[in-house]
Design a protein around this motif. Structure first.
Motif, PDB file in Angstrom:
ATOM      1  N   SER A  74       7.784  28.639 -30.442  1.00 31.85           N
ATOM      2  CA  SER A  74       8.329  27.423 -29.825  1.00 31.85           C
ATOM      3  C   SER A  74       7.357  26.832 -28.814  1.00 31.85           C
ATOM      4  O   SER A  74       7.139  25.612 -28.797  1.00 31.85           O
ATOM      5  N   MET A  75       6.738  27.659 -27.983  1.00 29.39           N
ATOM      6  CA  MET A  75       5.818  27.132 -26.979  1.00 29.39           C
ATOM      7  C   MET A  75       4.576  26.551 -27.624  1.00 29.39           C
ATOM      8  O   MET A  75       4.042  25.534 -27.162  1.00 29.39           O
ATOM      9  N   SER A  76       4.117  27.162 -28.708  1.00 32.56           N
ATOM     10  CA  SER A  76       2.957  26.617 -29.431  1.00 32.56           C
ATOM     11  C   SER A  76       3.291  25.256 -30.025  1.00 32.56           C
ATOM     12  O   SER A  76       2.489  24.310 -29.939  1.00 32.56           O
ATOM     13  N   ASN A  77       4.470  25.135 -30.615  1.00 32.52           N
ATOM     14  CA  ASN A  77       4.879  23.856 -31.202  1.00 32.52           C
ATOM     15  C   ASN A  77       5.052  22.781 -30.136  1.00 32.52           C
ATOM     16  O   ASN A  77       4.623  21.627 -30.310  1.00 32.52           O
ATOM     17  N   ILE A  78       5.671  23.155 -29.033  1.00 33.00           N
ATOM     18  CA  ILE A  78       5.897  22.181 -27.960  1.00 33.00           C
ATOM     19  C   ILE A  78       4.561  21.756 -27.348  1.00 33.00           C
ATOM     20  O   ILE A  78       4.340  20.573 -27.057  1.00 33.00           O
ATOM     21  N   GLY A  79       3.660  22.705 -27.165  1.00 34.21           N
ATOM     22  CA  GLY A  79       2.357  22.386 -26.605  1.00 34.21           C
ATOM     23  C   GLY A  79       1.575  21.419 -27.479  1.00 34.21           C
ATOM     24  O   GLY A  79       0.971  20.454 -26.982  1.00 34.21           O
ATOM     25  N   ALA A  80       1.604  21.665 -28.788  1.00 37.78           N
ATOM     26  CA  ALA A  80       0.890  20.785 -29.716  1.00 37.78           C
ATOM     27  C   ALA A  80       1.504  19.390 -29.723  1.00 37.78           C
ATOM     28  O   ALA A  80       0.787  18.371 -29.721  1.00 37.78           O
ATOM     29  N   ALA A  81       2.830  19.310 -29.709  1.00 40.11           N
ATOM     30  CA  ALA A  81       3.511  18.017 -29.711  1.00 40.11           C
ATOM     31  C   ALA A  81       3.273  17.265 -28.406  1.00 40.11           C
ATOM     32  O   ALA A  81       3.100  16.040 -28.393  1.00 40.11           O
ATOM     33  N   ALA A  82       3.250  17.996 -27.289  1.00 44.28           N
ATOM     34  CA  ALA A  82       3.004  17.364 -25.991  1.00 44.28           C
ATOM     35  C   ALA A  82       1.593  16.792 -25.922  1.00 44.28           C
ATOM     36  O   ALA A  82       1.386  15.677 -25.423  1.00 44.28           O
ATOM     37  N   GLU A  83       0.636  17.540 -26.434  1.00 42.16           N
ATOM     38  CA  GLU A  83      -0.746  17.055 -26.438  1.00 42.16           C
ATOM     39  C   GLU A  83      -0.878  15.809 -27.300  1.00 42.16           C
ATOM     40  O   GLU A  83      -1.516  14.821 -26.902  1.00 42.16           O
ATOM     41  N   ALA A  84      -0.253  15.836 -28.475  1.00 44.67           N
ATOM     42  CA  ALA A  84      -0.332  14.682 -29.385  1.00 44.67           C
ATOM     43  C   ALA A  84       0.329  13.448 -28.785  1.00 44.67           C
ATOM     44  O   ALA A  84      -0.110  12.318 -29.025  1.00 44.67           O
ATOM     45  N   ALA A  85       1.379  13.653 -28.004  1.00 44.26           N
ATOM     46  CA  ALA A  85       2.125  12.530 -27.420  1.00 44.26           C
ATOM     47  C   ALA A  85       1.522  12.048 -26.104  1.00 44.26           C
ATOM     48  O   ALA A  85       1.988  11.056 -25.539  1.00 44.26           O
ATOM     49  N   GLY A  86       0.526  12.751 -25.595  1.00 41.77           N
ATOM     50  CA  GLY A  86      -0.073  12.364 -24.328  1.00 41.77           C
ATOM     51  C   GLY A  86       0.809  12.640 -23.131  1.00 41.77           C
ATOM     52  O   GLY A  86       0.720  11.951 -22.106  1.00 41.77           O
ATOM     53  N   VAL A  87       1.665  13.673 -23.244  1.00 42.38           N
ATOM     54  CA  VAL A  87       2.534  14.041 -22.122  1.00 42.38           C
ATOM     55  C   VAL A  87       1.677  14.456 -20.925  1.00 42.38           C
ATOM     56  O   VAL A  87       0.684  15.167 -21.069  1.00 42.38           O
ATOM     57  N   ARG A  88       2.089  14.043 -19.733  1.00 38.99           N
ATOM     58  CA  ARG A  88       1.274  14.266 -18.542  1.00 38.99           C
ATOM     59  C   ARG A  88       1.680  15.492 -17.731  1.00 38.99           C
ATOM     60  O   ARG A  88       0.956  15.911 -16.824  1.00 38.99           O
ATOM     61  N   HIS A  89       2.821  16.088 -18.055  1.00 40.50           N
ATOM     62  CA  HIS A  89       3.311  17.222 -17.257  1.00 40.50           C
ATOM     63  C   HIS A  89       4.276  18.027 -18.109  1.00 40.50           C
ATOM     64  O   HIS A  89       5.237  17.480 -18.663  1.00 40.50           O
TER      65      HIS A  89
END
Length: 245
Positions: A74-89
């Motif tokens: 789950s953390m790997s998936n969330i991390g990849a999605a956050a990076e792709a979306a340009g999440v800042r925090h």
């Protein structure tokens, strides 16, 4: 700001959503019921689209060895999605003393989650909380035999879920820590005494017997589940919470 709260319908998540909305933020609560699956990744991209801050409050359905796989995936998936979306925090909730209890699979799983977050590219904050007041009855149930509750005298410093949610919301609203914020309740109790206080306020025919080998907290060394020196102490006392809840 726009926030996405993964696990936004849970005990902490629902309270975080409420607090952030009350502060005037745009908040998207996301969970399996809303079509977001952190294990398969389904719906993550859409949930994080345009998000400034992602707060991950999802939890493993088990506390055994399988929890390691849950948090790793789950953390790997969330991390990849956050990076792709340009999440800042990116913010997660973890446990005080989590890296000091190697005999508990669930704690090892949370350490795995933290390490994946730290090694990712998105700026992050980790909130370490002590055990929740709301979990005391469950802890007691796990070691109940007939009318007897067996509990070790492990020192704990529990905290109200509402106070945890307040700390998570505040941390998520600030700049990324690139580190850990620890929070705990105002009082330290031996776990067996906490059980006695609970049953005195809510008697149900059970009594507590001190057993240093009973339950998952029997393997916890020393005072690792109590607040570290730099922790923020929440205002709600356990006895007051018992009366009010």
């Amino acid at each position: 700001m726009k926030f996405t709260v993964l696990g936004g319908s849970g005990l902490i998540g629902s309270k975080v959503v409420e607090r952030l909305r009350a502060a005037g933020h745009d908040v998207v609560p996301a969970s399996l019921s809303s079509g977001v699956d952190v294990l398969s990744g389904k719906g993550l991209e859409q949930a994080l689209s345009g998000t400034d801050v992602v707060i991950n409050l999802t939890n493993s359905p088990t506390f055994d060895e399988a929890s390691i796989g849950f948090f790793e995936t789950s953390m790997s998936n969330i991390g990849a999605a956050a990076e792709a979306a340009g999440v800042r925090h990116s913010v997660i909730l973890s446990i005080v003393g989590v890296d000091k209890v190697p005999k508990l699979d669930y704690y090892l799983a949370k350490v795995t989650q933290e390490n994946i977050l730290k090694n990712g590219s998105t700026p992050y904050s980790i909130v370490h909380a002590t055990q929740f007041y709301e979990f005391v009855q469950g802890i007691m149930s796990m070691t109940t035999e007939g009318d007897t509750v067996r509990l070790p005298s492990t020192p704990v410093q529990p905290i109200a879920a509402a106070d945890v949610a307040a700390a998570v919301a505040a941390t998520a609203s600030d700049a990324p820590l690139q580190g850990i914020r620890s929070i705990a309740g105002p009082d330290v109790f031996p776990l067996d005494e906490l059980g006695r206080i609970t049953l005195a306020a809510r008697p149900d025919g059970r009594s507590v017997v001190t057993d240093e080998e009973a339950g998952m907290f029997a393997v916890v060394p020393g005072t690792v589940l109590t607040a570290p020196e730099d922790a923020d102490l929440a205002p709600t006392h356990y006895r007051d919470w018992l009366q009010q809840s």
